[in-house]
Design a protein around this motif. Structure first.
Motif, mmCIF file in Angstrom:
data_model
loop_
_atom_site.group_PDB
_atom_site.id
_atom_site.type_symbol
_atom_site.label_atom_id
_atom_site.label_comp_id
_atom_site.label_asym_id
_atom_site.label_seq_id
_atom_site.Cartn_x
_atom_site.Cartn_y
_atom_site.Cartn_z
ATOM 1 N N LEU A 63 0.835 -1.209 0.000
ATOM 2 C CA LEU A 63 0.000 0.000 0.000
ATOM 3 C C LEU A 63 0.863 1.250 0.000
ATOM 4 N N GLU A 64 1.871 1.272 0.864
ATOM 5 C CA GLU A 64 2.740 2.434 0.955
ATOM 6 C C GLU A 64 3.523 2.641 -0.339
ATOM 7 N N ALA A 65 3.803 1.540 -1.028
ATOM 8 C CA ALA A 65 4.581 1.629 -2.265
ATOM 9 C C ALA A 65 3.720 2.000 -3.471
ATOM 10 N N GLY A 66 2.411 2.054 -3.268
ATOM 11 C CA GLY A 66 1.546 2.521 -4.350
ATOM 12 C C GLY A 66 0.615 1.510 -4.970
ATOM 13 N N ALA A 67 0.499 0.317 -4.382
ATOM 14 C CA ALA A 67 -0.447 -0.663 -4.932
ATOM 15 C C ALA A 67 -1.869 -0.116 -4.837
ATOM 16 N N ASP A 68 -2.649 -0.354 -5.869
ATOM 17 C CA ASP A 68 -4.023 0.152 -5.941
ATOM 18 C C ASP A 68 -4.982 -0.860 -5.317
ATOM 19 N N PRO A 69 -5.604 -0.549 -4.175
ATOM 20 C CA PRO A 69 -6.513 -1.507 -3.543
ATOM 21 C C PRO A 69 -7.785 -1.750 -4.356
ATOM 22 N N ALA A 70 -8.042 -0.885 -5.353
ATOM 23 C CA ALA A 70 -9.222 -1.072 -6.195
ATOM 24 C C ALA A 70 -8.939 -1.943 -7.409
ATOM 25 N N ALA A 71 -7.676 -2.366 -7.594
ATOM 26 C CA ALA A 71 -7.343 -3.230 -8.714
ATOM 27 C C ALA A 71 -8.058 -4.570 -8.562
ATOM 28 N N ALA A 72 -8.640 -5.051 -9.647
ATOM 29 C CA ALA A 72 -9.452 -6.267 -9.576
ATOM 30 C C ALA A 72 -8.677 -7.503 -10.018
ATOM 31 N N ALA A 73 -8.953 -8.598 -9.350
ATOM 32 C CA ALA A 73 -8.415 -9.895 -9.749
ATOM 33 C C ALA A 73 -9.241 -10.435 -10.920
ATOM 34 N N ALA A 74 -8.858 -11.589 -11.420
ATOM 35 C CA ALA A 74 -9.575 -12.182 -12.552
ATOM 36 C C ALA A 74 -11.047 -12.433 -12.221
ATOM 37 N N ASN A 75 -11.347 -12.695 -10.959
ATOM 38 C CA ASN A 75 -12.737 -12.935 -10.565
ATOM 39 C C ASN A 75 -13.496 -11.649 -10.266
ATOM 40 N N GLY A 76 -12.832 -10.509 -10.445
ATOM 41 C CA GLY A 76 -13.493 -9.218 -10.243
ATOM 42 C C GLY A 76 -13.367 -8.648 -8.852
ATOM 43 N N ASN A 77 -12.881 -9.442 -7.913
ATOM 44 C CA ASN A 77 -12.761 -8.953 -6.538
ATOM 45 C C ASN A 77 -11.653 -7.922 -6.406
ATOM 46 N N THR A 78 -11.897 -6.904 -5.585
ATOM 47 C CA THR A 78 -10.854 -5.962 -5.192
ATOM 48 C C THR A 78 -10.304 -6.396 -3.841
ATOM 49 N N ALA A 79 -9.297 -5.663 -3.370
ATOM 50 C CA ALA A 79 -8.724 -5.989 -2.064
ATOM 51 C C ALA A 79 -9.769 -5.913 -0.962
ATOM 52 N N LEU A 80 -10.727 -4.988 -1.110
ATOM 53 C CA LEU A 80 -11.754 -4.828 -0.082
ATOM 54 C C LEU A 80 -12.654 -6.064 -0.029
ATOM 55 N N HIS A 81 -12.956 -6.642 -1.184
ATOM 56 C CA HIS A 81 -13.776 -7.856 -1.223
ATOM 57 C C HIS A 81 -13.050 -9.011 -0.532
ATOM 58 N N VAL A 82 -11.762 -9.123 -0.820
ATOM 59 C CA VAL A 82 -10.967 -10.196 -0.210
ATOM 60 C C VAL A 82 -10.861 -9.986 1.296
ATOM 61 N N ALA A 83 -10.627 -8.738 1.703
ATOM 62 C CA ALA A 83 -10.496 -8.447 3.131
ATOM 63 C C ALA A 83 -11.781 -8.745 3.885
ATOM 64 N N ALA A 84 -12.923 -8.566 3.224
ATOM 65 C CA ALA A 84 -14.216 -8.793 3.871
ATOM 66 C C ALA A 84 -14.455 -10.258 4.198
ATOM 67 N N MET A 85 -13.663 -11.146 3.626
ATOM 68 C CA MET A 85 -13.839 -12.581 3.859
ATOM 69 C C MET A 85 -12.878 -13.138 4.908
ATOM 70 N N GLN A 86 -11.958 -12.285 5.384
ATOM 71 C CA GLN A 86 -10.926 -12.778 6.299
ATOM 72 C C GLN A 86 -11.331 -12.646 7.756
ATOM 73 N N ASP A 87 -10.872 -13.596 8.562
ATOM 74 C CA ASP A 87 -11.132 -13.530 10.001
ATOM 75 C C ASP A 87 -10.378 -12.372 10.650
ATOM 76 N N ASP A 88 -9.198 -12.064 10.122
ATOM 77 C CA ASP A 88 -8.393 -10.973 10.655
ATOM 78 C C ASP A 88 -8.988 -9.655 10.150
#
Length: 217
Positions: A63-88
C-alpha cells in the motif's frame, strides 16, 4: 491456491521486498519498472495475495509503495472484497480507513464487499462494513440484493437484520423474484430453532407492513 510470486522477475522481487518489510527496496523496484498491481502466479494482485496469506507487513508495504486496492483480480474482486472474507479484521479496517468506499463493486458481477462477507459468514466484517456506511440495498449485476443472497444461503438472522436496517423487501432480481421464495423454501421441520424463529419474525414483519407473504408451505 499457493499465491506464489509471479514468474516475472521484477514482480517476484517486489513480492519478496514487501514480505520482508523493505519499503525502500519496494519503491526502488517500482521506480525501475516493477508493477505494484501485477498479479502473482495464480493471477491474484500482489496486495490481495498478501491479504490471503495474512501477511500484514507485506500488505502495508505494498500500500505504501503505491499498490491500488481497487485493482481487480480475474474474478473481479478488489482488495476490499478479499479483506471482507478474512477472520483478521486488520485488512478490512485499514482499507476503509484509507477512504475506500464500502460499496466498491466487484468488476465482474457488481457485488459489493457485503456480499463477500455474507458468503463467508463473517459477521464482524458485515458489521464493520455497515458501520462504514455500506448500503443494505446493494444489488449485483443480475438484480439480486443482499436479501436475496442471505435468503439463498440460509443466513436467516441477516435477513432479519437487513430488513430492520431498511433493505427493500420488494426488490426483485432479473427473473422477477423477491427474496421470499428462497427464504421460505425450507419446510418448518427442516430449519433449526433459530432459523424457524427468524422466519416467524420475517413473516410477522411482512404482515405488519401489509406486504404479501410468499410462503407456499
Amino acid at each position: 491456491m499457493s499465491h506464489d510470486p509471479s514468474p516475472n522477475p521484477g514482480t517476484a522481487a517486489l513480492a519478496r521486498a514487501a514480505h520482508s518489510g523493505d519499503l525502500a527496496d519496494a519503491k526502488r523496484l517500482i521506480a525501475d519498472g516493477a508493477n505494484p498491481d501485477a498479479t502473482d502466479a495464480d493471477g491474484t494482485p500482489l496486495l490481495q495475495a498478501a491479504i490471503l496469506r495474512g501477511d500484514r507487513r507485506g500488505f502495508e508495504i505494498l500500500l505504501e509503495a503505491g499498490a491500488d486496492p481497487a485493482a481487480a483480480a480475474a474474478n473481479g474482486n478488489t482488495a476490499l472484497h478479499v479483506a471482507a472474507m478474512q477472520d483478521d479484521p486488520t485488512f478490512l479496517k485499514a482499507l476503509l480507513a484509507r477512504g475506500l468506499s464500502p460499496d466498491t463493486p466487484n468488476a465482474r458481477n457488481d457485488e459489493t464487499p457485503l456480499f463477500n462477507a455474507l458468503e463467508a459468514r463473517n459477521d464482524d466484517a458485515i458489521r464493520t462494513l455497515l458501520a462504514a456506511g455500506a448500503k443494505v440495498d446493494a444489488a449485483d449485476r443480475y438484480g439480486a440484493t443482499l436479501l436475496h443472497k442471505a435468503a439463498r444461503i440460509n443466513a436467516t438472522g441477516w435477513v432479519v437484520r437487513f430488513l430492520e436496517a431498511g433493505a427493500d423487501p420488494t426488490a426483485r432480481d432479473r427473473v422477477g423474484a423477491t427474496f421470499q421464495p428462497s427464504f421460505f423454501r425450507a419446510r418448518d421441520a427442516v430449519p433449526n430453532s433459530q432459523a424457524r424463529s427468524d422466519r416467524e419474525k420475517v413473516r410477522a414483519w411482512l404482515v405488519e407492513r401489509r406486504i404479501p407473504v410468499e410462503d407456499k408451505h
